[in-house]
Design a protein around this motif. Sequence first.
Motif, PDB file in Angstrom:
ATOM      1  N   HIS A 279       0.946  -1.191  -0.029  1.00  0.00           N
ATOM      2  CA  HIS A 279      -0.034   0.060   0.123  1.00  0.00           C
ATOM      3  C   HIS A 279       0.921   1.253   0.131  1.00  0.00           C
ATOM      4  O   HIS A 279       1.997   1.207   0.296  1.00  0.00           O
ATOM      5  N   ASN A 280       0.320   2.197  -0.387  1.00  0.00           N
ATOM      6  CA  ASN A 280       0.980   3.650  -0.263  1.00  0.00           C
ATOM      7  C   ASN A 280       0.818   4.078   1.131  1.00  0.00           C
ATOM      8  O   ASN A 280      -0.251   4.571   1.779  1.00  0.00           O
ATOM      9  N   THR A 281       2.074   4.271   1.738  1.00  0.00           N
ATOM     10  CA  THR A 281       2.281   4.386   3.324  1.00  0.00           C
ATOM     11  C   THR A 281       2.927   5.656   3.550  1.00  0.00           C
ATOM     12  O   THR A 281       3.726   5.540   4.632  1.00  0.00           O
ATOM     13  N   GLU A 282       3.040   6.496   2.438  1.00  0.00           N
ATOM     14  CA  GLU A 282       4.040   7.683   2.543  1.00  0.00           C
ATOM     15  C   GLU A 282       3.986   8.389   3.979  1.00  0.00           C
ATOM     16  O   GLU A 282       4.991   9.053   4.684  1.00  0.00           O
ATOM     17  N   GLU A 283       2.496   8.548   4.228  1.00  0.00           N
ATOM     18  CA  GLU A 283       2.099   9.638   5.515  1.00  0.00           C
ATOM     19  C   GLU A 283       1.665   8.489   6.726  1.00  0.00           C
ATOM     20  O   GLU A 283       1.185   9.314   7.580  1.00  0.00           O
ATOM     21  N   LYS A 314      -3.487   6.563   8.068  1.00  0.00           N
ATOM     22  CA  LYS A 314      -3.200   6.628   6.658  1.00  0.00           C
ATOM     23  C   LYS A 314      -2.360   5.280   6.517  1.00  0.00           C
ATOM     24  O   LYS A 314      -1.114   5.533   5.491  1.00  0.00           O
ATOM     25  N   THR A 316      -3.185   3.024   4.404  1.00  0.00           N
ATOM     26  CA  THR A 316      -3.551   2.806   2.760  1.00  0.00           C
ATOM     27  C   THR A 316      -3.792   4.097   2.322  1.00  0.00           C
ATOM     28  O   THR A 316      -4.014   5.225   2.892  1.00  0.00           O
ATOM     29  N   GLN A 317      -3.803   3.940   1.135  1.00  0.00           N
ATOM     30  CA  GLN A 317      -4.351   5.208   0.098  1.00  0.00           C
ATOM     31  C   GLN A 317      -5.868   5.594   0.342  1.00  0.00           C
ATOM     32  O   GLN A 317      -6.139   6.704   0.151  1.00  0.00           O
ATOM     33  N   ASP A 318      -6.481   4.648   0.921  1.00  0.00           N
ATOM     34  CA  ASP A 318      -7.850   4.815   1.117  1.00  0.00           C
ATOM     35  C   ASP A 318      -8.326   5.007   2.569  1.00  0.00           C
ATOM     36  O   ASP A 318      -9.504   5.532   2.866  1.00  0.00           O
ATOM     37  N   ASP A 320      -8.245   6.806   6.640  1.00  0.00           N
ATOM     38  CA  ASP A 320      -7.892   7.825   7.347  1.00  0.00           C
ATOM     39  C   ASP A 320      -7.381   7.178   8.514  1.00  0.00           C
ATOM     40  O   ASP A 320      -6.112   7.486   8.756  1.00  0.00           O
ATOM     41  N   ASN A 354     -12.513   5.530   6.259  1.00  0.00           N
ATOM     42  CA  ASN A 354     -11.760   5.816   5.234  1.00  0.00           C
ATOM     43  C   ASN A 354     -12.139   7.326   4.729  1.00  0.00           C
ATOM     44  O   ASN A 354     -12.936   8.001   5.286  1.00  0.00           O
ATOM     45  N   HIS A 355     -11.215   7.847   3.614  1.00  0.00           N
ATOM     46  CA  HIS A 355     -11.129   9.209   3.417  1.00  0.00           C
ATOM     47  C   HIS A 355     -12.639   9.517   2.714  1.00  0.00           C
ATOM     48  O   HIS A 355     -13.038  10.729   2.765  1.00  0.00           O
TER      49      HIS A 355
END
Length: 420
Positions: A279-283, A314, A316-318, A320, A354-355
């Motif tokens: 997953h996108n975990t940058e934040e 955050k 995953t990209q989806d 919050d 979720n976002h």
Amino acid sequence: MKTKLHTLALAMAMTSPTLFAADLNSVDFHGYFRSGVGVSSDGSLEQYQKNKVGRLGNESDTYGEIELGSEVYKKDDVSFYVDSMISMVSDGSNDSESTVNNDAEFGLRQLNLQVKGLVPGDPNAVIWGGKRYYQRHDLHIIDTKYWNISGSGAGIENVAFGPGAVSVAWIRGDNNDIDYRVDNDNNLNINYLDARYAGWKPWTGAWTEFGIDYAMPNPTSKQKEYGGLYNAENGVMLTGEISQDMWKGSSNKTVLQYATKGLAQNMISQGGGWYDAWHNTEEATGYRVINTGLIPITEKFSLNHVLTWGSADKITQDTDKSRLLSLVGRAQYQFTNYVRGIGEVGGFYQKDDNHDGSHYKQGGEKYTVALALADGPAFMSRPELRVFASYLNDSENGKSFKDNTANNTWNFGVQVEAWW
């Protein structure tokens, strides 16, 4: 406990004599296994969220580890020790289980060299290299290792420094098949730097351990060009814990952890340090608080508990926010020196925000009673044979049992667990 396995050592030496330059009598034999038979109210025994509601009467597999080790060299204060371990896991449903039909999985879990006596003035310091379970921290009644950076690596550990000891290691823990869009070259190399300080005693009966784990994804040039999930960033996990001996043999431990990037999801997944590169975990950030303890109420009656509060943002990209609350308690009453009654109650609640404003909730409970035979009255004495009955309930999603047609079920069975 160390058991000298004379017969097995002799057989192995006859197969390959060069493997045993040391005395055959010096082979150490350790291991672990669990196995048994179980049935649910609708088919085979069903397993449900055991890391969050407890493992007693909630395990359906057969799992074993066999460890062989030997001090292959010893002169004065210098020793070289070789350690090895293989494992096997299956569902235990057949007489003959092998890898041919994917009935069982075998693994090489440990194969390493440990050297003592080469650090001047510090006979307990160990220089090591190879594959190993590295200083894992365990919560037994939920089968969770909340601090677990294991794999192939090298390091030096237990080096005396002040009131405690320092350990430093470099360990590799790759993520495999991280990108479904790629047929080849989709394994991401990840290296961990692990540093720990253990043994400081701030007051009588207390001891502490602190550590930092730094995970470094290391993509190839081709993976960097491809981008996507291979752009995983370096993450960190901080751990601090304090343990306290209390009255009449009781003890308590509190653990605080903080993690970022691909390590943050461990705070709500009951993980111990695996890196999420899917997953996108940058934040992503997260923290976890664990409290566990053993309380002998009387000579025959004792309690053990594990309380976990986890939070992650955050991951995953989806997603919050994600929150986890889990509490498991096990009570044990010793009828005789070898016969005991056991009860375990566990429950958890987990919510993802979720976002897009939607929510995903999970939650459930488990209640287990068991009658057991063990080799003594201590809470953790093993081997142990149990006859059990468990009630499982999915209170949020529902229909987790009976081929996704019911929100609850019963498990009945017999299980053996042992370590030596």
